[in-house]
Enzyme design. Structure first.
Site, PDB file in Angstrom:
ATOM      1  CD  GLU A 159      40.742  38.790  39.457  1.00  0.00           C
ATOM      2  OE1 GLU A 159      41.309  39.889  38.696  1.00  0.00           O
ATOM      3  OE2 GLU A 159      40.683  37.606  39.020  1.00  0.00           O
ATOM      4  CD  GLU A 267      37.193  33.020  37.736  1.00  0.00           C
ATOM      5  OE1 GLU A 267      38.261  33.050  37.361  1.00  0.00           O
ATOM      6  OE2 GLU A 267      36.502  34.063  37.861  1.00  0.00           O
TER       7      GLU A 267
HETATM    8  C1  XIL Z   1      40.262  35.313  31.782  1.00  0.00           C
HETATM    9  C2  XIL Z   1      39.818  34.621  30.391  1.00  0.00           C
HETATM   10  O1  XIL Z   1      39.863  33.134  30.770  1.00  0.00           O
HETATM   11  C3  XIL Z   1      40.771  34.834  29.418  1.00  0.00           C
HETATM   12  O2  XIL Z   1      39.884  34.363  28.255  1.00  0.00           O
HETATM   13  C4  XIL Z   1      40.820  36.462  29.222  1.00  0.00           C
HETATM   14  O3  XIL Z   1      41.808  36.681  28.371  1.00  0.00           O
HETATM   15  C5  XIL Z   1      41.383  37.045  30.674  1.00  0.00           C
HETATM   16  O4  XIL Z   1      40.365  36.600  31.603  1.00  0.00           O
HETATM   17  N1  XIL Z   1      39.940  35.509  36.822  1.00  0.00           N
HETATM   18  C6  XIL Z   1      38.673  35.936  36.488  1.00  0.00           C
HETATM   19  C7  XIL Z   1      38.496  35.547  34.874  1.00  0.00           C
HETATM   20  O5  XIL Z   1      37.832  36.505  36.988  1.00  0.00           O
HETATM   21  O6  XIL Z   1      37.490  36.558  34.503  1.00  0.00           O
HETATM   22  C8  XIL Z   1      39.450  35.580  33.973  1.00  0.00           C
HETATM   23  O7  XIL Z   1      39.101  35.195  32.946  1.00  0.00           O
HETATM   24  C9  XIL Z   1      40.608  34.362  34.702  1.00  0.00           C
HETATM   25  C10 XIL Z   1      41.038  34.884  36.428  1.00  0.00           C
END
Ligand code: XIL
Length: 349
Positions: A159, A267
Site C-alpha cells: 500500500e 486478499e
Molecule cells: C487487516 C486485518 O485483516 C485486520 O485484522 C487488522 O486489524 C488490520 O489489517 N490490507 C492489508 C491487510 O494489506 O494487511 C489488512 O489486514 C487488510 C487491508
C-alpha cells in the site's frame, strides 16, 4: 443344489457391487466437499489469511488443511507483531504457522514488512535515514534468512500509493525517501534468492486509474532498472454491488505479463451491505466468479488468496461499517453455496 449355489453367487456379486458403489460414493462425496483437491490438481494456489488461533482449534485447522493449499498470516508477520521492539522478535506464531503449513503440504505467503500501518511504536518514531535503513535491512534480512526456502512469496512493500498516484506519506518515505522501495526489494533478494518478491496494493487492479497506472509505472521502472521483483499483488477487497470491470482488470494483468511478472490476487473478499438478500448474494457470487475465472484464464495469475474464510472472524464489519457476509464460510464454519459454486469452477477448468 445347483440353483442354491447360483443364488449364492448372484447374492455375492450383488453384495460386492453394492459395497463398491458405497465406497465410490463415499470417496466421491469426500472429494466433492474439498476444493483443495481440484486446486492442487490445477496447480492453482488457492489460499486464505489466518490467525494463530485457527491452528489451535482442531476443527478449524482441519478445515484449513482440507480446503486451502497456501496460507498467509492475517497479522502476525506485520511489524507490530513480528518485532514489537528493537530487540524482541516474536517468532513463535510464525513458526507455528509455517510448521502447520509444511505438515499439510501447503505453501506460505509472507505479509508484510514495509507498510504505513500496524507498525510497532519504535518503527513509527524512527526519525533518521540511518536508523530507518538499519531497521528495514535488519527486519527483512533476519526474517528471510530464518525462513529461507520455506516461504513461497512475500509482500515486501504494501500500500505505498495514494489514490492520486503519488507515493504515500509513511515513516519510510519521510526518513529514507522514495528509494526505500528499491532498497527493500534488494535486501530481500540478498537474503533469500528463491522467495518471490511482490509489491502489493489495493485499488491497483484496474488499468486506467491514477493509482493503478502509477503502480504499474513504478514496477516497470524497477524491472528496467534491474531491481529484483517477481510479481505484484492486487488485494481485491471488492463490494458486491460493483460489477468487476473485466476489461480494465485483464488489460492490467496482461501488461504485467508483458514485463515478465506474475499477478497474485492476494486478499480477495466481496462484501455485502447488510442485510443480506438473495439479490445481493447473487451480485456477490457474480463478482467472485468473475475474479476466479480471470485468475484461472490469465496465465500469469498464480494465486487466488481469500482474506479470511469465516464470517465469524472477519475484518470487514470492523473496517467497513454496515458491511459483512464477505467470505465463503458462514459464522458456524459451514460452507455457503458460494463455496460450491467456486469449487465447481475449479473442477471444471
Ligand atoms: C487487516 C486485518 O485483516 C485486520 O485484522 C487488522 O486489524 C488490520 O489489517 N490490507 C492489508 C491487510 O494489506 O494487511 C489488512 O489486514 C487488510 C487491508
Amino acid at each position: 443344489m445347483k440353483a442354491k449355489k447360483s443364488i449364492l453367487r448372484i447374492t455375492k456379486i450383488l453384495f460386492s457391487t453394492a459395497l463398491a458403489i458405497v465406497f465410490a460414493l463415499s470417496i466421491f462425496g469426500c472429494v466433492e466437499k474439498n476444493i483443495r483437491r481440484y486446486a492442487d490438481a490445477k496447480k492453482l494456489d488457492f489460499g486464505v489469511a489466518v490467525r494463530p488461533s485457527d491452528m489451535l482449534y482442531p476443527e478449524r485447522a482441519e478445515l484449513l488443511a482440507d480446503h486451502f493449499n497456501i496460507l498467509v498470516a492475517e497479522n502476525t508477520m506485520k511489524m507490530q507483531y513480528l518485532r514489537p521492539n528493537p530487540t524482541f522478535w516474536n517468532w513463535s506464531d510464525i513458526d507455528q504457522l509455517i510448521n502447520f503449513a509444511e505438515e499439510h503440504k501447503m505453501k506460505i505467503k509472507g505479509h508484510t514488512f514495509i507498510w504505513h500501518s500496524q507498525n510497532s511504536g519504535f518503527v513509527s518514531s524512527l526519525n533518521t535515514r540511518e536508523d530507518a535503513l538499519k531497521v528495514l535491512r535488519e527486519t527483512i534480512t533476519e526474517t528471510l534468512t530464518r525462513y529461507k526456502g520455506r516461504i513461497a512469496e512475500y509482500d515486501i512493500c504494501n500500500e505505498i500509493f495514494e489514490e492520486n498516484g503519488t507515493l504515500r506519506d509513511s515513516v519510510w518515505m519521510r526518513t529514507i525517501g522514495p528509494e526505500y522501495v528499491d532498497i527493500a526489494f534488494q535486501t530481500a533478494r540478498e537474503a533469500d534468492p528463491s522467495v518471490k518478491l511482490l509489491l502489493n496494493d489495493y485499488n491497483n487492479e484496474y488499468a486506467g486509474t491514477a493509482k493503478a497506472d502509477a503502480f504499474y509505472n513504478l514496477v516497470k521502472s524497477m524491472v528496467e532498472r534491474g531491481i529484483p521483483i517477481d510479481g505484484v499483488g492486487f488485494q481485491m477487497h471488492m463490494i458486491a454491488k460493483d460489477p468487476i470491470k473485466e476489461a480494465a482488470l485483464i488489460a492490467n494483468i496482461r501488461r504485467f505479463n508483458d514485463l515478465g511478472l506474475t499477478v497474485s490476487f492476494t486478499e480477495v473478499d466481496v462484501r455485502i451491505q447488510m442485510p443480506v438478500t438473495p439479490e445481493k448474494e447473487a451480485e456477490q457470487e457474480a463478482a467472485y466468479k468473475t475474479l476466479l475465472r480471470i485468475a484461472m484464464e490469465e496465465p500469469n495469475v498464480k494465486s487466488f488468496i481469500l482474506w479470511g474464510y469465516t464470517d465469524l472472524q472477519s475484518w470487514i464489519p470492523a473496517t467497513f461499517g454496515g458491511y459483512g457476509s464477505a467470505h465463503l464460510f458462514d459464522d458456524k464454519f459451514q460452507p455457503k453455496p458460494l463455496y460450491y459454486t467456486l469449487m465447481d469452477m475449479i473442477k471444471a477448468k
